[in-house]
Design an enzyme around this catalytic site. Structure first.
Site, PDB file in Angstrom:
ATOM      1  N   ILE A  76      31.746  75.202  47.736  1.00 42.28           N
ATOM      2  CA  ILE A  76      32.545  75.852  48.776  1.00 42.28           C
ATOM      3  C   ILE A  76      32.226  77.331  48.704  1.00 42.28           C
ATOM      4  O   ILE A  76      32.117  77.896  47.607  1.00 42.28           O
ATOM      5  CB  ILE A  76      34.055  75.571  48.631  1.00 42.28           C
ATOM      6  CG1 ILE A  76      34.841  76.213  49.785  1.00 42.28           C
ATOM      7  CG2 ILE A  76      34.566  75.982  47.273  1.00 42.28           C
ATOM      8  CD1 ILE A  76      36.279  75.729  49.882  1.00 42.28           C
ATOM      9  N   VAL A  78      32.479  81.217  51.155  1.00 47.93           N
ATOM     10  CA  VAL A  78      32.792  81.984  52.361  1.00 47.93           C
ATOM     11  C   VAL A  78      32.032  83.304  52.264  1.00 47.93           C
ATOM     12  O   VAL A  78      32.049  83.962  51.214  1.00 47.93           O
ATOM     13  CB  VAL A  78      34.313  82.233  52.485  1.00 47.93           C
ATOM     14  CG1 VAL A  78      34.627  83.143  53.669  1.00 47.93           C
ATOM     15  CG2 VAL A  78      35.068  80.904  52.608  1.00 47.93           C
ATOM     16  N   GLU A 109      34.174  71.700  39.406  1.00 47.66           N
ATOM     17  CA  GLU A 109      33.943  72.693  38.362  1.00 47.66           C
ATOM     18  C   GLU A 109      34.059  74.062  39.007  1.00 47.66           C
ATOM     19  O   GLU A 109      33.650  74.248  40.160  1.00 47.66           O
ATOM     20  CB  GLU A 109      32.555  72.555  37.727  1.00 47.66           C
ATOM     21  CG  GLU A 109      32.439  71.435  36.725  1.00 47.66           C
ATOM     22  CD  GLU A 109      32.206  70.079  37.365  1.00 47.66           C
ATOM     23  OE1 GLU A 109      32.609  69.069  36.772  1.00 47.66           O
ATOM     24  OE2 GLU A 109      31.639  70.026  38.477  1.00 47.66           O
ATOM     25  N   ASN A 114      36.708  82.964  37.818  1.00 48.06           N
ATOM     26  CA  ASN A 114      36.924  83.012  39.267  1.00 48.06           C
ATOM     27  C   ASN A 114      38.410  82.755  39.572  1.00 48.06           C
ATOM     28  O   ASN A 114      38.801  81.679  40.019  1.00 48.06           O
ATOM     29  CB  ASN A 114      36.029  81.979  39.970  1.00 48.06           C
ATOM     30  CG  ASN A 114      35.994  82.189  41.467  1.00 48.06           C
ATOM     31  OD1 ASN A 114      36.871  82.822  42.045  1.00 48.06           O
ATOM     32  ND2 ASN A 114      34.973  81.628  42.106  1.00 48.06           N
ATOM     33  N   TYR A 121      42.618  76.317  44.125  1.00 50.62           N
ATOM     34  CA  TYR A 121      42.583  74.918  43.705  1.00 50.62           C
ATOM     35  C   TYR A 121      43.940  74.468  43.169  1.00 50.62           C
ATOM     36  O   TYR A 121      44.399  73.365  43.462  1.00 50.62           O
ATOM     37  CB  TYR A 121      41.487  74.691  42.668  1.00 50.62           C
ATOM     38  CG  TYR A 121      40.094  75.051  43.159  1.00 50.62           C
ATOM     39  CD1 TYR A 121      39.719  74.885  44.492  1.00 50.62           C
ATOM     40  CD2 TYR A 121      39.153  75.571  42.285  1.00 50.62           C
ATOM     41  CE1 TYR A 121      38.452  75.228  44.934  1.00 50.62           C
ATOM     42  CE2 TYR A 121      37.875  75.906  42.717  1.00 50.62           C
ATOM     43  CZ  TYR A 121      37.540  75.733  44.045  1.00 50.62           C
ATOM     44  OH  TYR A 121      36.283  76.072  44.472  1.00 50.62           O
TER      45      TYR A 121
END
Length: 158
Positions: A76, A78, A109, A114, A121
């Site tokens: 994922i 952006v 993972e 981060n 999440y």
């Protein structure tokens, strides 16, 4: 106006370009890697677009038998200029909706440093299940393995 749609092989260069910026120190996926994953029969890749301009992307793998699947978030991302607008959350929402429809657990993972991704999440019901040492080969950074239980298990806990 932002539109969301499933990615095609033609979107691989744009996804790879964003990936190269986001993961420069950790072996970003190449255009060929995106083509392979987008074209795989067991994956669902989607993107956020402003016209023809890709703003972000996400990929989910569907694994296991159809009547008892599990899912893995493959990627994922952006574009940096688009971060903070809720696009990552919107992409995650689409992937988690898919997992919930088929009532499967989801795994991923994430780099241990981060914090923004980890918080996202956790908002979606993931918890840290373990640590993978040196998961990111280029930087040597560790990753958390995170798990989101299937919808029926989350509902039963409430």
């Amino acid at each position: 106006m932002t539109a969301f749609r499933e990615l095609t092989l033609a979107d691989a260069p744009a996804a790879a370009a964003i990936e190269a910026v986001l993961f420069a120190g950790d072996s970003p996926w190449s255009e060929a890697a995106f083509r392979s994953e987008i074209g795989a029969p067991y994956t669902f890749y989607l993107g956020a677009f402003d016209g023809a301009n890709m703003l972000g992307y996400a990929g989910l793998a569907v694994l296991g038998p159809r009547d008892d699947p599990e899912f893995e978030v493959h990627t994922i991302g952006v574009a940096p200029a688009q971060q903070g607008r809720g696009l990552g959350r919107a992409l995650m929402d689409q992937m988690m909706h898919t997992a919930d429809l088929l009532d499967g657990p989801v795994y991923l993972e994430v780099r241990v440093d981060n914090a923004a991704a980890i918080a996202l999440y956790e908002d979606f019901g993931f918890f840290t299940a373990g640590v993978r040492k040196n998961y990111y080969q280029a930087s040597g950074m560790d990753a958390y393995t995170m798990t989101r239980p299937r919808k029926s298990e989350r509902t039963a806990e409430q």
